[in-house]
Design a protein around this motif. Structure first.
Motif, PDB file in Angstrom:
ATOM      1  N   ASP A   1     -13.695 -23.700 -39.122  1.00  0.00           N
ATOM      2  CA  ASP A   1     -13.372 -22.471 -39.497  1.00  0.00           C
ATOM      3  C   ASP A   1     -12.081 -21.933 -38.766  1.00  0.00           C
ATOM      4  O   ASP A   1     -11.926 -21.490 -37.676  1.00  0.00           O
ATOM      5  CB  ASP A   1     -14.276 -21.242 -39.227  1.00  0.00           C
ATOM      6  N   PRO A   2     -10.823 -22.553 -39.119  1.00  0.00           N
ATOM      7  CA  PRO A   2      -9.635 -22.520 -38.081  1.00  0.00           C
ATOM      8  C   PRO A   2      -9.207 -20.993 -37.808  1.00  0.00           C
ATOM      9  O   PRO A   2      -8.437 -20.748 -36.965  1.00  0.00           O
ATOM     10  CB  PRO A   2      -8.445 -23.200 -39.310  1.00  0.00           C
ATOM     11  N   ASP A   3      -9.715 -20.124 -38.573  1.00  0.00           N
ATOM     12  CA  ASP A   3      -9.194 -18.618 -38.341  1.00  0.00           C
ATOM     13  C   ASP A   3     -10.236 -17.857 -37.596  1.00  0.00           C
ATOM     14  O   ASP A   3     -10.073 -16.813 -37.564  1.00  0.00           O
ATOM     15  CB  ASP A   3      -9.095 -17.712 -39.605  1.00  0.00           C
ATOM     16  N   ASN A   4     -11.152 -18.607 -37.056  1.00  0.00           N
ATOM     17  CA  ASN A   4     -12.390 -17.815 -36.337  1.00  0.00           C
ATOM     18  C   ASN A   4     -11.748 -17.431 -34.840  1.00  0.00           C
ATOM     19  O   ASN A   4     -11.380 -18.177 -33.993  1.00  0.00           O
ATOM     20  CB  ASN A   4     -13.242 -18.849 -35.935  1.00  0.00           C
TER      21      ASN A   4
ATOM     22  N   GLN B   1     -13.238 -15.258 -32.649  1.00  0.00           N
ATOM     23  CA  GLN B   1     -13.928 -15.613 -31.537  1.00  0.00           C
ATOM     24  C   GLN B   1     -13.975 -17.083 -30.523  1.00  0.00           C
ATOM     25  O   GLN B   1     -13.840 -17.132 -29.778  1.00  0.00           O
ATOM     26  CB  GLN B   1     -15.450 -15.549 -31.885  1.00  0.00           C
ATOM     27  N   ALA B   2     -13.901 -18.032 -31.601  1.00  0.00           N
ATOM     28  CA  ALA B   2     -13.887 -19.566 -30.900  1.00  0.00           C
ATOM     29  C   ALA B   2     -12.406 -19.567 -30.417  1.00  0.00           C
ATOM     30  O   ALA B   2     -12.505 -20.185 -29.483  1.00  0.00           O
ATOM     31  CB  ALA B   2     -14.017 -20.441 -31.924  1.00  0.00           C
ATOM     32  N   GLN B   3     -11.326 -19.115 -31.019  1.00  0.00           N
ATOM     33  CA  GLN B   3      -9.785 -19.181 -30.568  1.00  0.00           C
ATOM     34  C   GLN B   3      -9.840 -18.448 -29.360  1.00  0.00           C
ATOM     35  O   GLN B   3      -9.271 -18.988 -28.266  1.00  0.00           O
ATOM     36  CB  GLN B   3      -8.885 -18.677 -31.309  1.00  0.00           C
ATOM     37  N   ASP B   4     -10.454 -17.331 -28.914  1.00  0.00           N
ATOM     38  CA  ASP B   4     -10.170 -16.692 -27.965  1.00  0.00           C
ATOM     39  C   ASP B   4     -11.140 -17.440 -26.588  1.00  0.00           C
ATOM     40  O   ASP B   4     -10.687 -17.351 -25.547  1.00  0.00           O
ATOM     41  CB  ASP B   4     -10.919 -15.202 -27.900  1.00  0.00           C
ATOM     42  N   LEU B   5     -12.371 -17.790 -26.934  1.00  0.00           N
ATOM     43  CA  LEU B   5     -13.207 -18.407 -25.925  1.00  0.00           C
ATOM     44  C   LEU B   5     -12.517 -19.587 -25.696  1.00  0.00           C
ATOM     45  O   LEU B   5     -12.381 -20.004 -24.356  1.00  0.00           O
ATOM     46  CB  LEU B   5     -14.430 -18.844 -26.481  1.00  0.00           C
ATOM     47  N   LEU B   6     -12.060 -20.492 -26.417  1.00  0.00           N
ATOM     48  CA  LEU B   6     -11.168 -21.709 -26.066  1.00  0.00           C
ATOM     49  C   LEU B   6      -9.964 -21.342 -25.358  1.00  0.00           C
ATOM     50  O   LEU B   6      -9.663 -22.127 -24.214  1.00  0.00           O
ATOM     51  CB  LEU B   6     -10.653 -22.392 -27.251  1.00  0.00           C
ATOM     52  N   LYS B   7      -9.202 -20.299 -25.756  1.00  0.00           N
ATOM     53  CA  LYS B   7      -7.842 -19.773 -24.814  1.00  0.00           C
ATOM     54  C   LYS B   7      -8.338 -19.470 -23.411  1.00  0.00           C
ATOM     55  O   LYS B   7      -7.469 -19.830 -22.375  1.00  0.00           O
ATOM     56  CB  LYS B   7      -7.301 -18.694 -25.412  1.00  0.00           C
ATOM     57  N   ALA B   8      -9.437 -18.740 -23.206  1.00  0.00           N
ATOM     58  CA  ALA B   8      -9.865 -18.525 -21.896  1.00  0.00           C
ATOM     59  C   ALA B   8     -10.262 -19.668 -21.203  1.00  0.00           C
ATOM     60  O   ALA B   8     -10.203 -19.708 -19.755  1.00  0.00           O
ATOM     61  CB  ALA B   8     -11.186 -17.446 -22.010  1.00  0.00           C
ATOM     62  N   MET B   9     -10.612 -20.679 -21.710  1.00  0.00           N
ATOM     63  CA  MET B   9     -11.012 -21.859 -20.929  1.00  0.00           C
ATOM     64  C   MET B   9     -10.108 -22.678 -20.396  1.00  0.00           C
ATOM     65  O   MET B   9     -10.156 -23.750 -19.613  1.00  0.00           O
ATOM     66  CB  MET B   9     -12.166 -22.796 -21.555  1.00  0.00           C
ATOM     67  N   GLN B  10      -8.950 -22.786 -21.001  1.00  0.00           N
ATOM     68  CA  GLN B  10      -7.754 -23.571 -20.948  1.00  0.00           C
ATOM     69  C   GLN B  10      -6.580 -23.112 -19.685  1.00  0.00           C
ATOM     70  O   GLN B  10      -6.979 -22.027 -19.385  1.00  0.00           O
ATOM     71  CB  GLN B  10      -7.087 -23.949 -22.251  1.00  0.00           C
TER      72      GLN B  10
END
Length: 466
Positions: free
Chosen positions: A452-455, A457-466
């Motif tokens: 789901d490329p537009d998700n 929640q997943a984008q924000d969590l991934l960005k916070a980990m990088q």
């Protein structure tokens, strides 16, 4: 753990009969009269034994509590309730400052209609938060809990009874007698030491302790840190609690000091909300210092800032959800073996938890885990049930029943059945993030975005980990 259930053998042993109506309460707004339709009461006034006639009898009692004039109430309350035993129980609860009770949050208690005396009996239950253990206010307020108002918010049954002078005198007599006879340092310390010796080896051998053995040892004589910050940075030690609580109650009885009233509190959701509620990082979600269930707030910051008043649109949505909940309960009553109905009820409760005011959040939040457990009891392979239970296990702090390994097991079960379940990959990423397994967390979050490329929640969590 050995726990005596409140059931027919219990009733026969205590009252000599078990043919009356038995009701278990999980209410926050006190004993409101909601009309004569039992469906208005059934979801938080559980009928454990008996039938509709027993339910109507309880409704009549609630109506009497709310509507009787002072004169009628004074003259008839002893015909309807075992007031003496109720006052004795209230005195014990007050000494122990158990706020996870009828006098506190409003749950963990029963009423039984004793057919031998033709009146209701009050039965306390689940007193694991005794000795001021429920961290809803500071230790100082817990120790100085008011004996003039020994309840939180509005509790009509306590309030109306204690407004009658003779019952107030009896209540204070019980407080004094219990302190004299058994709730004093000499008697209590001996019992604490005896029970400590009896269980210490088992505590030390516990493979899944909530607290360390060292904290268990410390708790006899002094405070320990809570597993999850709520409103204080310490849990009061057993012996200090007894000594200081007695001192406060004695001083209040003598008119030498005023107690601290605990009218209400703003209860957030430490460790994160149940499913349906805001996620970490979302607007309205748990603040960063609460997301791992550890520590306290930054200096000068309130842990749970006051919630803004609900706007009219939100109120309409909440009312619609409440209506949906009633309809769902009707459907479940007609189809009690349909797991999907329980999952749908859990989703509705999650939305209500997200939108409602703080006290209502607790009302609905406490029900969510039970609903998903019921779904899995009906159908152990129900995917929605595993997602819901896993979310509850994840977002609930360990000290309050959270289970990170259990959550991981639930989510893995889902992915074994449905490898492309986006939300479950996100949950897996969050679990592994908390376990500090960054590579595994990234794998699941990246998979969620691939699906789901537009998700966001997943984008924000991934960005916070990088």
């Amino acid at each position: 753990m050995v726990v005596e259930q409140v059931n027919r053998p219990f009733l026969e042993d205590r009252f000599g009969n078990s043919d009356g109506g038995l009701f278990k309460f999980e209410i926050m707004r006190d004993l409101e009269y909601r009309g004569d339709d039992w469906e208005e009461y059934a979801h938080d006034h559980e009928l454990k034994s008996g039938g509709i006639d027993d339910a109507k009898q309880l409704i009549k009692f609630i109506k009497f509590l709310n509507d009787a004039s002072d004169k009628e109430f004074t003259s008839k309350i002893e015909q309807k309730l075992n007031v003496d035993r109720f006052l004795a129980s209230l005195a014990v609860n007050t000494l122990l400052t158990d706020l996870d009770s009828y006098a506190g949050l409003g749950h963990n208690w029963y009423l039984y209609y004793n057919t031998a005396s033709s009146r209701f009996e009050f039965i306390p239950w689940d007193v694991n938060e005794a000795f001021g253990n429920l961290q809803v206010v500071s230790p100082e307020k817990i120790l100085n809990f008011d004996i003039k108002k020994p309840y939180m918010g509005d509790k009509i049954m306590i309030q109306r009874i204690l407004d009658i002078e003779k019952y107030r005198v009896i209540f204070e007599f019980y407080l004094s007698s219990f302190i004299r006879d058994f709730f004093n340092p000499t008697a209590m310390n001996a019992d604490i030491d005896r029970l400590y010796s009896h269980i210490k080896d088992s505590v030390q051998a516990d493979s899944k302790p909530v607290f360390s053995f060292e904290d268990f040892q410390k708790s006899m004589e002094g405070p320990v840190k809570p597993q999850a910050f709520i409103f204080s940075q310490q849990i009061i030690g057993l012996k200090p609690f007894v000594e200081q609580r007695i001192a406060s109650v004695k001083a209040q009885l003598a008119g030498e000091k005023e107690g601290d009233q605990i009218d209400s509190f703003i209860f957030g959701q430490p460790g994160g909300p149940p499913p349906g509620g805001p996620r970490p990082g979302d607007p309205g979600g748990p603040p960063p210092f609460m997301q791992d269930g550890q520590g306290g707030p930054p200096p000068g910051m309130s842990p749970f800032p006051p919630q803004k008043p609900l706007d009219e649109e939100t109120k309409k949505i909440i009312q619609q959800l409440k209506d949906d909940l009633k309809e769902m309960d009707k459907s479940i009553n007609q189809n009690p073996n349909n797991a999907e109905l329980y999952v749908q009820k859990g989703d509705i409760l999650g939305q209500l938890t997200e939108l409602s005011e703080p006290m209502d959040k607790m009302v609905y939040g406490m029900q969510i885990g039970k609903v998903f457990e019921k779904a899995l009891e009906v159908d152990p392979e129900n995917i929605g049930g595993h997602i819901g239970r896993g979310a509850v296990r994840f977002f609930t702090p360990e000290a309050f029943g959270g289970d990170l390994k259990g959550a991981l097991s639930d989510f893995q079960f889902v992915l074994d059945k449905d490898p492309d379940n986006v939300q479950t990959h996100i949950f897996m990423g969050m679990v592994y993030q908390r376990q500090e397994q960054k590579d595994k967390a990234l794998t699941h979050l990246q998979k969620a975005i691939e699906l789901d490329p537009d998700n966001k929640q997943a984008q924000d969590l991934l960005k916070a980990m990088q």
